[in-house]
Design a protein around this motif. Sequence first.
Motif, PDB file in Angstrom:
ATOM      1  N   THR A 198      -9.966   0.110   8.230  1.00  0.00           N
ATOM      2  CA  THR A 198      -9.899  -0.805   9.084  1.00  0.00           C
ATOM      3  C   THR A 198     -10.953  -0.792  10.234  1.00  0.00           C
ATOM      4  N   PHE A 199     -11.093   0.491  10.517  1.00  0.00           N
ATOM      5  CA  PHE A 199     -12.563   0.737  11.643  1.00  0.00           C
ATOM      6  C   PHE A 199     -13.845   0.284  11.357  1.00  0.00           C
ATOM      7  N   TYR A 200     -13.962   0.422   9.990  1.00  0.00           N
ATOM      8  CA  TYR A 200     -15.384   0.031   9.283  1.00  0.00           C
ATOM      9  C   TYR A 200     -15.480  -0.982   8.920  1.00  0.00           C
ATOM     10  N   SER A 201     -14.606  -1.703   8.445  1.00  0.00           N
ATOM     11  CA  SER A 201     -14.935  -3.324   8.015  1.00  0.00           C
ATOM     12  C   SER A 201     -13.284  -3.762   7.691  1.00  0.00           C
ATOM     13  N   LEU A 202     -13.470  -5.303   7.755  1.00  0.00           N
ATOM     14  CA  LEU A 202     -12.097  -5.923   7.583  1.00  0.00           C
ATOM     15  C   LEU A 202     -11.531  -5.753   6.149  1.00  0.00           C
ATOM     16  N   GLN A 203     -10.300  -5.237   6.189  1.00  0.00           N
ATOM     17  CA  GLN A 203      -9.692  -5.093   4.903  1.00  0.00           C
ATOM     18  C   GLN A 203      -9.046  -6.586   4.177  1.00  0.00           C
ATOM     19  N   ARG A 204      -8.370  -6.471   3.191  1.00  0.00           N
ATOM     20  CA  ARG A 204      -7.737  -7.724   2.691  1.00  0.00           C
ATOM     21  C   ARG A 204      -6.188  -7.531   2.395  1.00  0.00           C
ATOM     22  N   PRO A 205      -5.465  -8.616   2.700  1.00  0.00           N
ATOM     23  CA  PRO A 205      -4.124  -8.580   2.441  1.00  0.00           C
ATOM     24  C   PRO A 205      -3.397  -7.807   1.358  1.00  0.00           C
ATOM     25  N   ASP A 206      -4.132  -7.922   0.275  1.00  0.00           N
ATOM     26  CA  ASP A 206      -3.662  -7.135  -1.221  1.00  0.00           C
ATOM     27  C   ASP A 206      -3.708  -5.846  -1.002  1.00  0.00           C
ATOM     28  N   SER A 207      -4.848  -5.097  -0.069  1.00  0.00           N
ATOM     29  CA  SER A 207      -4.859  -3.665   0.196  1.00  0.00           C
ATOM     30  C   SER A 207      -3.490  -3.510   1.017  1.00  0.00           C
ATOM     31  N   PHE A 208      -3.481  -3.943   2.138  1.00  0.00           N
ATOM     32  CA  PHE A 208      -2.229  -3.761   2.874  1.00  0.00           C
ATOM     33  C   PHE A 208      -0.820  -3.668   2.294  1.00  0.00           C
ATOM     34  N   ARG A 209      -0.802  -4.767   1.136  1.00  0.00           N
ATOM     35  CA  ARG A 209       0.437  -4.981   0.430  1.00  0.00           C
ATOM     36  C   ARG A 209       0.516  -3.498  -0.452  1.00  0.00           C
ATOM     37  N   ALA A 215      -0.346   4.109  11.154  1.00  0.00           N
ATOM     38  CA  ALA A 215      -1.107   3.695  12.229  1.00  0.00           C
ATOM     39  C   ALA A 215      -2.442   3.041  11.732  1.00  0.00           C
ATOM     40  N   VAL A 216      -2.757   2.073  12.621  1.00  0.00           N
ATOM     41  CA  VAL A 216      -4.237   1.242  11.973  1.00  0.00           C
ATOM     42  C   VAL A 216      -5.104   1.474  13.029  1.00  0.00           C
ATOM     43  N   LYS A 217      -6.058   1.767  12.424  1.00  0.00           N
ATOM     44  CA  LYS A 217      -7.287   1.954  13.489  1.00  0.00           C
ATOM     45  C   LYS A 217      -8.090   0.441  13.817  1.00  0.00           C
ATOM     46  N   GLY A 218      -8.189   0.184  14.959  1.00  0.00           N
ATOM     47  CA  GLY A 218      -8.914  -0.955  15.332  1.00  0.00           C
ATOM     48  C   GLY A 218     -10.502  -1.005  15.098  1.00  0.00           C
ATOM     49  N   PHE A 234      -9.150  -9.558  12.763  1.00  0.00           N
ATOM     50  CA  PHE A 234      -8.459  -8.145  12.264  1.00  0.00           C
ATOM     51  C   PHE A 234      -7.201  -8.464  12.063  1.00  0.00           C
ATOM     52  N   PHE A 235      -6.393  -9.219  12.827  1.00  0.00           N
ATOM     53  CA  PHE A 235      -4.910  -9.402  12.719  1.00  0.00           C
ATOM     54  C   PHE A 235      -4.682 -10.223  11.261  1.00  0.00           C
ATOM     55  N   ALA A 236      -5.620 -11.328  10.897  1.00  0.00           N
ATOM     56  CA  ALA A 236      -5.569 -11.948   9.935  1.00  0.00           C
ATOM     57  C   ALA A 236      -5.904 -11.440   8.698  1.00  0.00           C
ATOM     58  N   SER A 237      -6.461 -10.057   8.666  1.00  0.00           N
ATOM     59  CA  SER A 237      -7.118  -9.521   7.634  1.00  0.00           C
ATOM     60  C   SER A 237      -5.836  -8.774   6.471  1.00  0.00           C
ATOM     61  N   GLY A 238      -4.654  -8.750   7.107  1.00  0.00           N
ATOM     62  CA  GLY A 238      -3.329  -8.274   6.314  1.00  0.00           C
ATOM     63  C   GLY A 238      -2.756  -7.231   6.919  1.00  0.00           C
ATOM     64  N   VAL A 239      -2.910  -6.975   8.207  1.00  0.00           N
ATOM     65  CA  VAL A 239      -2.051  -5.915   8.872  1.00  0.00           C
ATOM     66  C   VAL A 239      -0.568  -6.361   8.818  1.00  0.00           C
ATOM     67  N   THR A 293       4.633  -0.889  10.018  1.00  0.00           N
ATOM     68  CA  THR A 293       3.708  -0.938  10.943  1.00  0.00           C
ATOM     69  C   THR A 293       3.817   0.185  11.949  1.00  0.00           C
ATOM     70  N   GLY A 294       2.838   1.160  12.153  1.00  0.00           N
ATOM     71  CA  GLY A 294       2.796   1.927  13.482  1.00  0.00           C
ATOM     72  C   GLY A 294       1.999   1.413  14.383  1.00  0.00           C
ATOM     73  N   PRO A 295       1.644   2.369  15.313  1.00  0.00           N
ATOM     74  CA  PRO A 295       0.859   2.071  16.505  1.00  0.00           C
ATOM     75  C   PRO A 295      -0.606   1.613  16.053  1.00  0.00           C
ATOM     76  N   LEU A 296      -1.173   0.893  16.847  1.00  0.00           N
ATOM     77  CA  LEU A 296      -2.495   0.413  16.631  1.00  0.00           C
ATOM     78  C   LEU A 296      -3.547   1.471  17.511  1.00  0.00           C
ATOM     79  N   LEU A 297      -4.399   1.773  16.930  1.00  0.00           N
ATOM     80  CA  LEU A 297      -5.173   2.656  17.640  1.00  0.00           C
ATOM     81  C   LEU A 297      -6.717   2.133  17.892  1.00  0.00           C
ATOM     82  N   TRP A 298      -7.047   2.384  19.007  1.00  0.00           N
ATOM     83  CA  TRP A 298      -8.385   1.643  19.727  1.00  0.00           C
ATOM     84  C   TRP A 298      -9.084   3.017  20.095  1.00  0.00           C
TER      85      TRP A 298
END
Length: 271
Positions: A46-57, A70-73, A93-98, A105-110
Amino acid sequence: MAVARVGTSGWLYPPWRGVFYPKKLPHRRELEYLSGRLATVEINGTFYSLQRPDSFRRWHDETPDGFTFAVKGPRFVTHMKKLADVETPLANFFASGVLALAEKTGPLLWQLPPSLGFRPERLAAFFARLPRSSDEAAWLARRHDDRMTGRALLVNDTDRPLHHALEVRHGSFQTPAFGELLREHVISLVVADTAGRWPKMFDVTADLVYVRLHGDAELYTSGYSETALDEWANRIRGWLADGHDVQVHFDNDVKVHAPFDALALAGRLRA
């Protein structure tokens, strides 16, 4: 009771194959294998590119109950935009499937770049934009731009709190004003061990203490000695005794130390 979770930063590393991962383990089962032995992992993609909902699922479904991510911004927000004018990138970012991670869901890392110093007004404006619950994240996700059309996830199953952690890499953050700002916005300061390259600060600024162990002797490469692991275990026990949850991620992955160090630290905390 406060809880400590220990894991790694990412899981898709070719050098781990045949060393940490068993020989002939299909690559698609590596997350399943790791999540059966550790309690958490950082999603680095998630740091390098927007992922897709299917990946998160898929990540959600491949891991056991009680496991967290933990999800890296995205670096587009932290490194390219440097936290300014980021409402739409945050929405994307939040629409990408998080939201598909649901109860895992753990903490979001920035993670800020070394070039970005302490700029309190910019930080405060960024913190104010961050969603503090999954309902707020879903609301923000609906403000995505056209690039997310047809590939966005905009609903969540139930409302849950979201926790945010900030990792800094510039000496100007070593000021009491920074800790005060984090406390005001309830943001966890990342305790980052970086072999002396970037600041290592132990200020506790929220209920969650977030630790990233990049290597104490050589960045990303060196393993942690028995003595060093004992010291980290004692420090973590102190935070737990004070009522703070603790999240620990080993990022010394180059020579396959990360998963074994994580297992060793987790074992110490269970003893």
